[in-house]
Design a protein around this motif. Structure first.
Motif, PDB file in Angstrom:
ATOM      1  N   GLY A 124       0.035   9.303  -4.994  1.00  0.00           N
ATOM      2  CA  GLY A 124       1.042   9.705  -4.000  1.00  0.00           C
ATOM      3  C   GLY A 124       1.494   8.535  -3.153  1.00  0.00           C
ATOM      4  O   GLY A 124       2.678   8.416  -2.811  1.00  0.00           O
ATOM      5  N   LEU A 125       0.555   7.649  -2.814  1.00  0.00           N
ATOM      6  CA  LEU A 125       0.900   6.446  -2.059  1.00  0.00           C
ATOM      7  C   LEU A 125       1.870   5.570  -2.854  1.00  0.00           C
ATOM      8  O   LEU A 125       2.874   5.103  -2.322  1.00  0.00           O
ATOM      9  CB  LEU A 125      -0.369   5.652  -1.730  1.00  0.00           C
ATOM     10  N   LEU A 126       1.595   5.402  -4.123  1.00  0.00           N
ATOM     11  CA  LEU A 126       2.458   4.581  -4.973  1.00  0.00           C
ATOM     12  C   LEU A 126       3.850   5.204  -5.140  1.00  0.00           C
ATOM     13  O   LEU A 126       4.866   4.506  -5.043  1.00  0.00           O
ATOM     14  CB  LEU A 126       1.801   4.383  -6.335  1.00  0.00           C
ATOM     15  N   SER A 145      -1.825  -0.930   2.776  1.00  0.00           N
ATOM     16  CA  SER A 145      -1.745   0.529   2.916  1.00  0.00           C
ATOM     17  C   SER A 145      -2.800   1.205   2.051  1.00  0.00           C
ATOM     18  O   SER A 145      -3.435   2.177   2.480  1.00  0.00           O
ATOM     19  CB  SER A 145      -0.349   1.018   2.534  1.00  0.00           C
ATOM     20  N   ALA A 146      -2.999   0.702   0.845  1.00  0.00           N
ATOM     21  CA  ALA A 146      -4.040   1.247  -0.035  1.00  0.00           C
ATOM     22  C   ALA A 146      -5.422   1.007   0.563  1.00  0.00           C
ATOM     23  O   ALA A 146      -6.296   1.892   0.501  1.00  0.00           O
ATOM     24  CB  ALA A 146      -3.940   0.628  -1.424  1.00  0.00           C
ATOM     25  N   ALA A 147      -5.622  -0.157   1.161  1.00  0.00           N
ATOM     26  CA  ALA A 147      -6.895  -0.444   1.821  1.00  0.00           C
ATOM     27  C   ALA A 147      -7.107   0.496   3.009  1.00  0.00           C
ATOM     28  O   ALA A 147      -8.237   0.951   3.264  1.00  0.00           O
ATOM     29  CB  ALA A 147      -6.947  -1.903   2.265  1.00  0.00           C
ATOM     30  N   SER A 148      -6.037   0.811   3.732  1.00  0.00           N
ATOM     31  CA  SER A 148      -6.140   1.778   4.835  1.00  0.00           C
ATOM     32  C   SER A 148      -6.536   3.148   4.307  1.00  0.00           C
ATOM     33  O   SER A 148      -7.378   3.830   4.893  1.00  0.00           O
ATOM     34  CB  SER A 148      -4.809   1.882   5.585  1.00  0.00           C
ATOM     35  N   LEU A 149      -5.927   3.548   3.204  1.00  0.00           N
ATOM     36  CA  LEU A 149      -6.266   4.825   2.591  1.00  0.00           C
ATOM     37  C   LEU A 149      -7.727   4.839   2.154  1.00  0.00           C
ATOM     38  O   LEU A 149      -8.430   5.839   2.340  1.00  0.00           O
ATOM     39  CB  LEU A 149      -5.333   5.078   1.404  1.00  0.00           C
ATOM     40  N   VAL A 206      -0.703  10.801   3.052  1.00  0.00           N
ATOM     41  CA  VAL A 206       0.299  10.417   2.044  1.00  0.00           C
ATOM     42  C   VAL A 206       1.567  11.258   2.101  1.00  0.00           C
ATOM     43  O   VAL A 206       2.538  10.941   1.420  1.00  0.00           O
ATOM     44  CB  VAL A 206      -0.274  10.416   0.605  1.00  0.00           C
ATOM     45  N   SER A 207       1.582  12.287   2.911  1.00  0.00           N
ATOM     46  CA  SER A 207       2.827  13.044   3.087  1.00  0.00           C
ATOM     47  C   SER A 207       3.535  12.662   4.394  1.00  0.00           C
ATOM     48  O   SER A 207       4.570  13.223   4.715  1.00  0.00           O
ATOM     49  CB  SER A 207       2.546  14.552   3.060  1.00  0.00           C
ATOM     50  N   SER A 214       6.125  -0.499   2.781  1.00  0.00           N
ATOM     51  CA  SER A 214       6.968  -1.608   2.341  1.00  0.00           C
ATOM     52  C   SER A 214       7.559  -2.229   3.604  1.00  0.00           C
ATOM     53  O   SER A 214       6.872  -2.330   4.596  1.00  0.00           O
ATOM     54  CB  SER A 214       8.032  -1.125   1.348  1.00  0.00           C
ATOM     55  N   SER A 215       8.763  -2.662   3.606  1.00  0.00           N
ATOM     56  CA  SER A 215       9.515  -3.213   4.740  1.00  0.00           C
ATOM     57  C   SER A 215       9.488  -4.727   4.804  1.00  0.00           C
ATOM     58  O   SER A 215      10.365  -5.318   5.395  1.00  0.00           O
ATOM     59  CB  SER A 215       9.061  -2.647   6.094  1.00  0.00           C
ATOM     60  N   GLY A 216       8.469  -5.364   4.257  1.00  0.00           N
ATOM     61  CA  GLY A 216       8.359  -6.812   4.359  1.00  0.00           C
ATOM     62  C   GLY A 216       7.747  -7.280   5.660  1.00  0.00           C
ATOM     63  O   GLY A 216       7.506  -8.470   5.846  1.00  0.00           O
TER      64      GLY A 216
END
Length: 181
Positions: A13-15, A89-93, A125-126, A135-137
């Motif tokens: 879902g994150l991806l 973000s994945a590390a946060s998850l 993830v919702s 994202s965003s940079g």
């Protein structure tokens, strides 16, 4: 096995959210320019010499990370920034999963840990805001990860030898990540 499926679904879902909400903010190009100036040998400055160095970025840590990725792997900031944000973000998850699994629950609630994990991950993830900043940079995902790491170490790191040093050390990474850190 159920927890593995829940976690895999959350990361999937994150991806998907990263792809759906992918964007690169124009402000990210400020950090990109500072990294580029460093690559050209001018240091982290906006304009080349003979102009005086000007600090105009909001996150020294993000600029240094983008610069390091460029030097080590040859991937320029416009290409690496959103991938790095996704990784943070994945590390946060992953930290959220670890916190839910380590959370002390009463015996009556402990049997509901797996559904609780699913609800927490579904909530994360919702969340459109979370997904937009994967994202965003910009350094937002890095800052969020470091803040969550600090909370994790403060709450779950006590009781081990030397554990009192970790929360302030992790908090010290927040300041170079963002001035409000």
């Amino acid at each position: 096995m159920t927890r593995v499926f829940i976690c895999a679904a959350a990361f999937a879902g994150l991806l998907v959210g990263w792809f759906l909400f992918w964007f690169q903010c124009d402000d990210a190009y400020i950090a990109f320019r500072y990294a580029s100036a460093s690559q050209l040998g001018w240091g982290h400055t906006w304009n080349p010499p003979p102009f005086r160095p000007v600090e105009g970025y909001t996150s020294f840590l993000w600029v240094a990370l983008l610069d390091a990725v460029w030097r080590l792997f040859g991937v320029e900031p416009p290409e690496s920034a959103n991938r790095l944000a996704l990784a943070f973000s994945a590390a946060s998850l992953a930290l959220v999963v670890w916190m839910v699994l380590r959370l002390r629950l009463s015996p009556g609630l402990a049997r509901w840990r797996t559904p609780l994990l699913g609800l927490v991950l579904l909530g994360v993830v919702s969340n459109r805001t979370f997904l937009a900043w994967t994202s965003s940079g910009l350094e937002t995902a890095l800052f969020g990860f470091l803040l969550l790491l600090w909370v994790f170490l403060a709450v779950f790191g006590s009781g081990r030898r030397g554990s009192l040093a970790w929360p302030p050390l992790s908090a010290g990474r927040l300041a170079p990540a963002r001035p409000d850190g």
